[in-house]
Write a protein that holds these residues in place. Structure first.
Motif, PDB file in Angstrom:
ATOM      1  N   LYS A 195       0.705  -1.230  -0.157  1.00  0.00           N
ATOM      2  CA  LYS A 195      -0.044  -0.655   0.154  1.00  0.00           C
ATOM      3  C   LYS A 195       0.977   1.204  -0.092  1.00  0.00           C
ATOM      4  CE  LYS A 195      -4.461  -1.295   0.880  1.00  0.00           C
ATOM      5  NZ  LYS A 195      -5.976  -0.564  -0.082  1.00  0.00           N
ATOM      6  N   ALA A 196       0.742   2.210  -0.729  1.00  0.00           N
ATOM      7  CA  ALA A 196       1.278   3.791  -0.989  1.00  0.00           C
ATOM      8  C   ALA A 196       1.214   4.120   0.631  1.00  0.00           C
ATOM      9  CB  ALA A 196       0.605   4.699  -1.722  1.00  0.00           C
ATOM     10  N   ALA A 197       2.436   4.430   0.654  1.00  0.00           N
ATOM     11  CA  ALA A 197       2.221   5.949   1.710  1.00  0.00           C
ATOM     12  C   ALA A 197       1.917   7.051   1.713  1.00  0.00           C
ATOM     13  CB  ALA A 197       4.453   5.471   2.085  1.00  0.00           C
ATOM     14  N   MET A 198       0.970   6.935   3.126  1.00  0.00           N
ATOM     15  CA  MET A 198       0.477   8.735   2.808  1.00  0.00           C
ATOM     16  C   MET A 198       1.959   9.550   2.815  1.00  0.00           C
ATOM     17  SD  MET A 198      -2.416   8.881   6.009  1.00  0.00           S
ATOM     18  CE  MET A 198      -3.641   7.968   5.634  1.00  0.00           C
ATOM     19  N   VAL A 199       3.348  10.203   3.248  1.00  0.00           N
ATOM     20  CA  VAL A 199       4.205  10.151   3.767  1.00  0.00           C
ATOM     21  C   VAL A 199       5.164   9.911   2.486  1.00  0.00           C
ATOM     22  CG1 VAL A 199       5.717  12.393   4.263  1.00  0.00           C
ATOM     23  CG2 VAL A 199       3.770  11.607   5.138  1.00  0.00           C
ATOM     24  N   ALA A 200       5.749  10.240   1.516  1.00  0.00           N
ATOM     25  CA  ALA A 200       6.816   9.131   0.701  1.00  0.00           C
ATOM     26  C   ALA A 200       7.840   8.759   1.402  1.00  0.00           C
ATOM     27  CB  ALA A 200       7.334   9.640  -0.998  1.00  0.00           C
ATOM     28  N   PRO A 201       8.820   7.829   1.257  1.00  0.00           N
ATOM     29  CA  PRO A 201       9.998   7.664   1.571  1.00  0.00           C
ATOM     30  C   PRO A 201      11.002   8.848   1.625  1.00  0.00           C
ATOM     31  CG  PRO A 201       9.344   5.493   1.101  1.00  0.00           C
ATOM     32  CD  PRO A 201       8.648   6.883   0.582  1.00  0.00           C
ATOM     33  N   ASP A 202      11.106   9.056   0.624  1.00  0.00           N
ATOM     34  CA  ASP A 202      11.896  10.315  -0.533  1.00  0.00           C
ATOM     35  C   ASP A 202      11.152  11.838  -0.491  1.00  0.00           C
ATOM     36  OD1 ASP A 202       9.691   9.701  -2.304  1.00  0.00           O
ATOM     37  OD2 ASP A 202      11.708   9.626  -3.974  1.00  0.00           O
ATOM     38  N   ASP A 203       9.900  11.835   0.199  1.00  0.00           N
ATOM     39  CA  ASP A 203       9.709  13.169   0.213  1.00  0.00           C
ATOM     40  C   ASP A 203      10.209  14.445   1.341  1.00  0.00           C
ATOM     41  OD1 ASP A 203       7.903  15.596   1.711  1.00  0.00           O
ATOM     42  OD2 ASP A 203       5.926  13.653   1.599  1.00  0.00           O
ATOM     43  N   ALA A 204      11.123  15.503   0.385  1.00  0.00           N
ATOM     44  CA  ALA A 204      12.392  16.504   0.626  1.00  0.00           C
ATOM     45  C   ALA A 204      11.151  16.699   1.973  1.00  0.00           C
ATOM     46  CB  ALA A 204      11.496  17.540  -0.787  1.00  0.00           C
ATOM     47  N   ARG A 205      10.863  17.252   2.001  1.00  0.00           N
ATOM     48  CA  ARG A 205       9.758  17.827   3.895  1.00  0.00           C
ATOM     49  C   ARG A 205       9.906  16.891   4.535  1.00  0.00           C
ATOM     50  NH1 ARG A 205       3.220  17.464   3.383  1.00  0.00           N
ATOM     51  NH2 ARG A 205       3.955  15.149   2.343  1.00  0.00           N
ATOM     52  N   VAL A 206      11.103  16.124   5.228  1.00  0.00           N
ATOM     53  CA  VAL A 206      11.243  15.213   6.036  1.00  0.00           C
ATOM     54  C   VAL A 206      12.794  14.681   5.572  1.00  0.00           C
ATOM     55  CG1 VAL A 206       9.288  14.304   6.729  1.00  0.00           C
ATOM     56  CG2 VAL A 206      10.574  12.939   5.346  1.00  0.00           C
ATOM     57  N   VAL A 207      13.756  15.119   6.966  1.00  0.00           N
ATOM     58  CA  VAL A 207      14.489  14.101   6.995  1.00  0.00           C
ATOM     59  C   VAL A 207      14.732  12.678   7.435  1.00  0.00           C
ATOM     60  CG1 VAL A 207      17.289  14.226   7.365  1.00  0.00           C
ATOM     61  CG2 VAL A 207      16.245  16.561   6.362  1.00  0.00           C
ATOM     62  N   ALA A 208      15.248  11.943   7.153  1.00  0.00           N
ATOM     63  CA  ALA A 208      14.774  10.439   7.748  1.00  0.00           C
ATOM     64  C   ALA A 208      16.536   9.850   7.200  1.00  0.00           C
ATOM     65  CB  ALA A 208      14.334   9.559   6.504  1.00  0.00           C
ATOM     66  N   GLU A 209      16.836   9.249   8.419  1.00  0.00           N
ATOM     67  CA  GLU A 209      17.735   7.699   7.908  1.00  0.00           C
ATOM     68  C   GLU A 209      18.107   6.642   8.837  1.00  0.00           C
ATOM     69  OE1 GLU A 209      21.163   9.875   9.586  1.00  0.00           O
ATOM     70  OE2 GLU A 209      19.520  10.881  11.297  1.00  0.00           O
TER      71      GLU A 209
END
Length: 291
Positions: A54-68
Motif C-alpha cells: 500500500k502506498a505510504a501517506m508520506v513517501a520515503p523520499d519526501d523532501a519535506r523530511v530528513v530520514a535516516e
C-alpha cells in the motif's frame, strides 16, 4: 461477491492467529470453514492482513523530511531505529518514539514516523527486534520472533530510547511515545518504567500491570476499538487503577471499529473516520504535553 464477505468471526480468527496461539495452517483452515471454500478464504486472507505494498501517506523520499536509519545504545546492546525530522526546521523539537505492531519496524511504521515529522516532531521508530538481529523482511518470521522477547527487557530498551532522545542534539528534551497493538502495550509498560517519559499514547494496546500503575508519571491517551474484546477486557481494571492512583489519562473507545483501525494498510480493519479522529486527538495531546 457474497462468498468474500468479511465477518466478525473471520476478523476474530485473524486476531487469534496474529496475537494468540493459532498458527497459519489453523487460521486458514478456520477461515476456509467460515468462508465456505478454500478459494474464498484465499481471497479474504490478504484483506485481513496488512499490505506492505500500500502506498505510504508520506513517501520515503519526501523532501519535506530528513530520514535516516540509526543505531543507538539500548539497555543490553545496540538498538536499530528510523529517525525522522522536518527538513529545514530551526531549533530543537519535541521528540516522539513510534512503537511498532507485532510485525516489527516495517514500511507502515516508518510512514507513521514521517507523518509525525511533518507535524513538527523528531520521530524515532525503534526496532524492538534489534536484540534478535532486527526485523526480517518476512512478516511471518517477524511475528514468530516476538514470543522470544522479554517484557522487562523491552521496557528497558524503551527507557534507553527515551534517554537517547532526551540528549539528542535536534530534540528539545521532551519525549513522548505512541504505539500500536503490541506497541500500545509497550507504551503502557514504558510509562511504568520511565519517569522521564512526558506523554504516552497507546492504540489498542495491552494494559500495564495494574499493580505497577502508581509508578506512572506521564499523562496517557488510550485509544481502543469497540470491536476488540481481547484487549478491551482489561480497560475497566486499568481505568480503576489509574483513577485510584490519581493519574492523568483519557480513554476513547471508537464504537463499531476493529483492532488495528488506524493501520491504513489493512483493508478489512482500517476505519478512516476513527483513524482521523484518533490522530487529531493524538497530535493535540502531544502538542499540549510536549511543549
Amino acid at each position: 461477491m457474497a462468498d468474500t464477505k468479511i465477518t466478525q468471526a473471520m476478523i476474530d480468527a485473524y486476531d487469534e492467529y496474529t496475537h494468540l496461539t493459532l498458527d497459519r495452517r489453523g487460521f486458514m483452515a478456520r477461515l476456509t470453514r467460515l468462508a465456505g471454500s478454500g478459494a474464498a478464504a484465499a481471497a479474504i486472507a490478504p484483506m485481513l492482513a496488512a499490505n506492505a505494498a500500500k502506498a505510504a501517506m508520506v513517501a520515503p523520499d519526501d523532501a519535506r523530511v530528513v530520514a535516516e536509519d540509526v543505531t543507538y545504545p539500548g539497555a543490553g546492546g545496540e538498538m536499530k531505529g528510523y529517525l525522522v525530522r522536518p527538513a529545514g526546521a530551526e531549533g530543537r523539537l519535541p521528540a516522539i518514539i513510534v512503537i511498532h505492531e507485532n510485525r516489527g519496524l516495517n514500511p507502515h511504521i516508518r510512514d507513521v514516523a514521517r507523518r509525525l515529522a511533518l507535524e513538527g516532531f523528531v520521530a524515532l521508530a525503534p526496532d524492538f527486534l534489534s536484540p534478535l538481529g532486527g526485523t526480517p523482511d518476512d512478516e511471518e518470521k517477524a511475528r514468530g520472533m516476538f514470543g522470544q522477547l522479554d517484557r522487562a527487557a523491552v521496557a528497558a530498551d524503551g527507557v534507553a530510547t527515551v534517554a537517547f532522545l532526551e540528549a539528542h542534539a535536534r530534540a528539545s528534551g521532551k519525549v513522548g511515545a505512541v504505539g500500536f497493538c503490541w506497541g500500545g502495550g509497550a507504551v503502557n509498560d514504558l510509562a511504568v518504567a520511565s519517569p522521564a517519559l512526558d506523554a504516552g499514547v497507546a492504540y489498542y494496546g495491552r494494559q500495564a500491570d495494574t499493580a505497577e500503575v502508581a509508578k506512572i508519571e506521564a499523562p496517557l491517551l488510550l485509544h481502543y476499538a469497540g470491536q476488540d474484546e481481547r484487549i478491551n477486557a482489561g480497560i475497566d481494571a486499568y481505568r480503576a487503577a489509574l483513577e485510584t492512583a490519581g493519574k492523568v489519562f483519557t480513554i476513547h473507545v471508537y464504537d463499531g471499529v476493529q483492532h488495528a483501525f488506524n493501520n491504513d494498510t489493512s483493508e478489512a480493519r482500517y476505519d478512516a473516520a476513527a483513524a482521523k479522529l484518533a490522530w487529531e486527538r493524538t497530535l493535540a495531546f502531544f502538542r499540549e504535553h510536549l511543549a
